[in-house]
Design a protein around this motif. Structure first.
Motif, PDB file in Angstrom:
ATOM      1  N   ASP A 235       0.781  -1.123   0.032  1.00 56.25           N
ATOM      2  CA  ASP A 235       0.054  -0.011   0.195  1.00 56.25           C
ATOM      3  C   ASP A 235       0.989   1.230  -0.103  1.00 56.25           C
ATOM      4  O   ASP A 235       0.491   2.291  -0.502  1.00 56.25           O
TER       5      ASP A 235
ATOM      6  N   ILE B 279       1.458   2.186  -3.598  1.00 53.69           N
ATOM      7  CA  ILE B 279       0.276   2.888  -4.242  1.00 53.69           C
ATOM      8  C   ILE B 279       0.112   4.177  -3.916  1.00 53.69           C
ATOM      9  O   ILE B 279      -0.319   4.971  -4.535  1.00 53.69           O
TER      10      ILE B 279
ATOM     11  N   VAL C 110      -2.507  -3.546  -7.979  1.00 52.94           N
ATOM     12  CA  VAL C 110      -2.423  -3.421  -6.569  1.00 52.94           C
ATOM     13  C   VAL C 110      -2.476  -4.536  -5.728  1.00 52.94           C
ATOM     14  O   VAL C 110      -2.440  -4.293  -4.554  1.00 52.94           O
TER      15      VAL C 110
ATOM     16  N   ALA D 196      -6.788   1.335 -12.096  1.00 57.29           N
ATOM     17  CA  ALA D 196      -6.297   0.241 -11.068  1.00 57.29           C
ATOM     18  C   ALA D 196      -6.873  -1.207 -11.142  1.00 57.29           C
ATOM     19  O   ALA D 196      -8.244  -1.005 -11.662  1.00 57.29           O
TER      20      ALA D 196
ATOM     21  N   LEU E  73      -2.205   0.908 -12.279  1.00 54.80           N
ATOM     22  CA  LEU E  73      -1.674   0.257 -10.955  1.00 54.80           C
ATOM     23  C   LEU E  73      -2.302  -1.009 -10.807  1.00 54.80           C
ATOM     24  O   LEU E  73      -3.475  -1.202 -10.892  1.00 54.80           O
TER      25      LEU E  73
END
Length: 164
Positions: free
Chosen positions: A14, A17, A41, A60, A39
């Motif tokens: 995280d 990100i 994730v 994402a 992204l």
């Protein structure tokens, strides 16, 4: 459209990100001509919505069967320091910026990133130095990771992980 692809692999990261979507990092990317940020994730708690990053086109997702197409379309890959992610990006001939998770214990990722950096295959940083690295990076110094170097990579991994 110049694209940055960010991958955390199958883990969660995280902090990466959060960092890459910060206004400072987005400004640094825009200043370098990047217009799109994709992204991957993983298992992280963050899945930023498309409208959360003004000034850059954001996409994402958590997982796909393959990220090979995302890597192929990217002008720059920003990755965690997992061996698989590094090899996939380098094998595709992409400029690679590895962000080491300095919160990990027994950080073999740092050893891996350092070695591949010393061999001029990638640049690396941590989340705390990501913005500065994006502002100042010189991708022209990177050398291709040639086919057949996987054996050297495997030997390095064995040594770093204490297998040999």
């Amino acid at each position: 459209m110049r694209t940055v692809f960010v991958t955390v692999g199958t883990t969660s990261f995280d902090e990466l990100i959060e960092s890459i979507t910060s206004s400072e990092c987005v400004q640094a990317l825009k200043a370098r001509g990047y217009e799109r940020l994709v992204l991957q994730v993983g298992r992280g708690s963050l899945l930023p919505p498309a409208d959360s990053c003004p000034h850059i086109r954001l996409e994402a997702f958590r997982f796909k069967d393959s990220i090979a197409e995302d890597i192929k379309q990217a002008d720059l890959v920003v990755s965690h320091a997992g061996a698989g992610s590094c090899l996939e990006a380098l094998g595709a001939g992409k400029s690679l910026l590895v962000v080491v998770n300095d919160k990990l214990m027994d950080n073999h990722q740092l050893e891996l990133a350092r070695q591949l950096h010393m061999d001029s295959h990638l640049l690396y940083c941590t989340c705390s130095t990501l913005t500065e690295t994006l502002r100042n990076m010189d991708l022209s110094v990177l050398q291709p990771f040639l086919p057949g170097q996987s054996k050297h990579f495997a030997n390095f991994l064995d040594k770093a992980l204490g297998v040999r």
